[in-house]
Enzyme design. Structure first.
Site, PDB file in Angstrom:
ATOM      1  N   ARG A 368       0.855  -1.180   0.000  1.00 45.20           N
ATOM      2  CA  ARG A 368       0.000   0.000   0.000  1.00 45.20           C
ATOM      3  C   ARG A 368       0.888   1.226   0.000  1.00 45.20           C
ATOM      4  O   ARG A 368       1.875   1.272   0.710  1.00 45.20           O
ATOM      5  CB  ARG A 368      -0.899   0.009   1.251  1.00 45.20           C
ATOM      6  CG  ARG A 368      -1.824  -1.182   1.261  1.00 45.20           C
ATOM      7  CD  ARG A 368      -2.712  -1.227   2.469  1.00 45.20           C
ATOM      8  NE  ARG A 368      -3.467  -2.477   2.462  1.00 45.20           N
ATOM      9  CZ  ARG A 368      -4.330  -2.833   3.398  1.00 45.20           C
ATOM     10  NH1 ARG A 368      -4.558  -2.038   4.415  1.00 45.20           N
ATOM     11  NH2 ARG A 368      -4.964  -3.991   3.311  1.00 45.20           N
ATOM     12  N   ASP A 388      -3.492 -13.428   7.094  1.00 45.69           N
ATOM     13  CA  ASP A 388      -4.840 -13.174   6.609  1.00 45.69           C
ATOM     14  C   ASP A 388      -5.647 -14.460   6.443  1.00 45.69           C
ATOM     15  O   ASP A 388      -5.084 -15.532   6.238  1.00 45.69           O
ATOM     16  CB  ASP A 388      -4.719 -12.502   5.234  1.00 45.69           C
ATOM     17  CG  ASP A 388      -5.886 -11.568   4.957  1.00 45.69           C
ATOM     18  OD1 ASP A 388      -6.773 -11.451   5.816  1.00 45.69           O
ATOM     19  OD2 ASP A 388      -5.889 -10.960   3.876  1.00 45.69           O
TER      20      ASP A 388
END
Length: 666
Positions: A368, A388
């Site tokens: 990001r 995740d």
RNA sequence: GCUGCUGUAGCUCAGCUGGUAGAGCGCGUCCUUGGUAAGGACGAGGUCACGGGUUCAAGUCCCGUCAGCAGCUCCA
């Protein structure tokens, strides 16, 4: 006739509307002397506050021993600082000057850029003001008068604030101290002399009303205490906390590095840091299997269409690295999250309700584009790996799955001795219509989440309006050693990605009809980078034995014992320990010191005596010399500590530099 | 991204109002062979972040870039 009830249960009667100061005086001259402020019916007020003429009120006089008094004094210190700055620099525009958890700040607009070199002059001026011991005088006025006064003083921010922020208040108050007059709700200490010790700490930029499109102001931070001793111990505490900073320890202990040549915000894991990460990953993976997850792998890039479908592109385009375009005109982006990839795995074949819940897990690395000013060590980076997983389940399964996710997060944090966290429940803002999914669906889910937290004994705060548009969530937030809060684990419901307008996920129900699954995003650790950054501070670099990059070090008393030392080292390695040997011709004390500074959990000292009897002299990082014991006994001791993942010491607690408790006292 | 501050040896830092670089630790070699937090000697190591400018002369002054720090703001 007013009846004043005091904390000791007694009460006093006053014939007329008296001030709090007069109440203090009636109790005793000493108290009147040391009174700073008071709490009247639960509200902190100044001593000049007049009590009502009749009825009964609860009054507690505050002296410097009361914690509420400190905040009052600090706010007064903020005024003194502002006054000093106004004396030194012409044309100062005052904004807000509230107290914070560890002190106070005041925002100014002025031409001269403030820097540390200005601090001594500001402090000197403050000293003069404190020494003069002038009273803080409260002046109440009508809105219109207040507006005119501020306009006459040329204080544009105050004028704007009266017109907009304070539009609902019919009367406003000022505090005057000498030539300094400031719009302020108060309360304040009686006079400046009570400010025992203070320090201007730092200066930084801040925006008027926190709005980046508005004027940028200079925010001057300071702190104050009633005594110089308290100030000193506070400053010491800050110094100690800085030593625990993961950026400092990461360098010192060779855990990670960041190279401008590779790119800022991109972590290079050094062997020792990588060891810790690896151990955490293994630990998590074992837990995933136990809890019925299946692991998957997905690539680091995906076609831009994938993100158009997910809705992230172009909405989050600014937060992603620019796309990669091939010579054939295909456009890819570095994945900023794993969910679209996992969704495609779900969609790779038709699903039946019998497949659900489907739990897909991956240590997925995402990128990001954080703004440069955001980057900070390992806690704020541009590339990171999430532990995740995405759960696909039926509406009825949501509560159970959510529960499982929270339990796993709780379990993992508990194993690491991380008990100092709070959970924020992001719920929908009932007044907004930005949300995906029906209001009933949300209500049911939020109810279920709150219930799950209650039954798990998790202290959670419900925060309406804090949910993402796609679903409610539970964030685990921990505080780092200098008081900053970081979101670690998270569990989020998602009604958006499965929806018809996005990926249109379906499964065949028992009724042979198509149904839409609910998705849950969850990451107990959050990102490995941030989590380990926080762990470094949590343990002050001294990882528990099972996580320590180097668990034991064999140290020879002299070079005579090198052969035996290497034999011991070999046996430890054989037994699965991460071990090294220090065979340098240094003195024992020097080698021990080095090991201690490197925070090695156990040092095994061997000399001729040990070689003779097949023993090792164990030195514990925490308890020191444990004496000689057979090698087998040492192995057993260490093995047991690893197996039980024992956490023997942590360093939680912050230095009080955070913004929690910041109050907008103007 | 914005505002301010900072960037000198592997690390932590000193280097005054401009006159061609220092310390401690670490590292290497040698001496010392020692039982629980610093034994000693010698030595190597620097495009003073990078690029421009001012000046007879720049680590030092000015501008730009990059990076770090503090804060603001935002976070799927």
């Amino acid at each position: 006739m007013v009846s004043v009830n005091l904390p000791d249960g007694s009460s006093k009667e006053f014939a007329s509307a008296v001030s709090v100061r007069e109440v203090a005086a009636a109790i005793g001259p000493r108290l009147a002397q040391s009174a700073i402020a008071a709490v009247v019916d639960g509200r902190v007020v100044g001593l000049d506050t007049r009590l009502p003429g009749d009825g009964s009120v609860a009054v507690r006089i505050l002296t410097r021993k009361d914690s509420e008094a400190l905040a009052v004094m600090r706010h007064s210190a903020a005024h003194v600082m502002a006054r000093a700055v106004m004396r030194l620099f012409p044309g100062v525009q005052l904004a807000f000057g509230p107290t914070t958890e560890g002190g106070f700040y005041y925002d100014f607009a002025l031409e001269h850029p403030l820097s540390e070199s200005d601090f001594p002059a500001i402090e000197e001026e403050m000293r003069k003001i404190v020494a003069a011991d002038e009273p803080f005088e409260r002046i109440e006025s009508s809105r219109e008068d207040a507006r005119r006064v501020c306009a006459d003083l040329g204080q544009q921010f105050k004028v704007e604030h009266i017109e907009q922020g304070l539009a609902e208040y019919p009367t406003l108050s000022f505090y005057r101290q000498g030539e300094f007059l400031d719009l302020c709700r108060g309360p304040h200490i009686p006079s400046a002399g009570s400010i025992g010790a203070f320090k201007v700490l730092s200066v930084a930029g801040a925006y008027w009303k926190g709005d980046a499109s508005r004027e940028q102001l200079q925010r001057l931070y300071g702190t104050a205490f009633f005594t110089p001793q308290e100030l000193d111990s506070y400053l010491m505490k800050i110094e100690e906390a800085k030593k625990r900073d993961h950026r400092v320890l990461g360098k010192q202990l060779d855990l990670f590095t960041i190279s401008p040549t590779v790119g800022s915000g991109l972590i290079l894991w050094l062997p020792k840091g990588a060891t810790v990460r690896n151990l955490l990953e293994t630990f998590t993976r074992e837990e995933l299997v136990r809890r019925g997850y299946q692991t998957v792998y997905t690539p680091n890039i995906g076609k831009v269409d994938l993100y158009k479908t997910s809705g992230h592109y172009p909405y989050y385009a600014k937060d992603m690295f620019p796309s990669l375009v091939t010579t054939e005109g295909e456009e890819f982006i570095l994945k900023p999250m794993n969910c679209p990839h996992h969704v495609m795995i779900y969609k790779s074949r038709p699903r039946s309700y019998r497949d659900l819940p489907l739990r897909l897990a991956e240590f997925g690395t995402v990128y990001r584009y954080e703004k440069s000013g955001q980057l900070s060590g390992m806690t704020r980076v541009r590339g990171f790996t999430q532990d995740d997983a995405h759960l696909f389940c039926t509406d009825e399964q949501v509560a159970g799955e959510f529960r499982g996710c929270l339990e796993m997060t709780q379990f993992v944090l508990k194993c690491l001795g991380l008990e100092n966290y709070r959970v924020r429940l992001g719920f929908r803002d009932p007044a907004s219509d930005k949300y995906v999914g029906s209001a009933e669906q949300w209500e049911r889910a939020q109810q279920a989440i709150a219930d799950v937290c209650r039954t798990l004994g998790i202290e959670a705060s419900e925060e309406p309006g804090e949910a993402a548009f796609y679903g409610p969530k539970a964030d685990f937030v921990v505080t780092d050693c200098i008081g900053r809060e970081w979101q670690l684990g998270t569990v989020q419901l998602d009604y958006n990605l499965p929806s018809e307008s996005r990926f249109n996920l379906e499964y065949v129900g028992a009724d042979n009809r198509m149904h839409r699954p609910v998705m849950i995003h969850r990451a107990p650790l959050g990102s490995l980078e941030r989590f380990i950054g926080v762990l470094i501070e949590h343990f002050a670099g001294a990882f528990p034995l099972w996580l320590a990059p180097e668990q034991a070090r064999v140290i020879t008393v002299s070079e005579k014992s090198e052969e035996y030392g290497r034999q011991v080292e070999g046996q430890l390695r054989e037994a699965g320990f991460r071990v090294s040997g220090d065979y340098r011709p240094e003195k024992l004390g020097s080698k021990i010191r080095d090991g201690q500074l490197e925070l090695i959990p156990y040092m095994l000292v061997v000399g001729p005596r040990d070689a003779e009897s097949g023993t090792v002299s164990v030195r514990d990082r925490i308890d020191g010399d444990l004496g000689a014991m057979p090698l087998a006994a040492a192995l057993e001791r260490l093995g047991e500590e690893v197996r039980s993942r024992r956490v023997r010491r942590t360093f939680s607690g912050d230095a009080g530099l955070g913004e929690r408790g910041a109050k907008n006292e103007y």
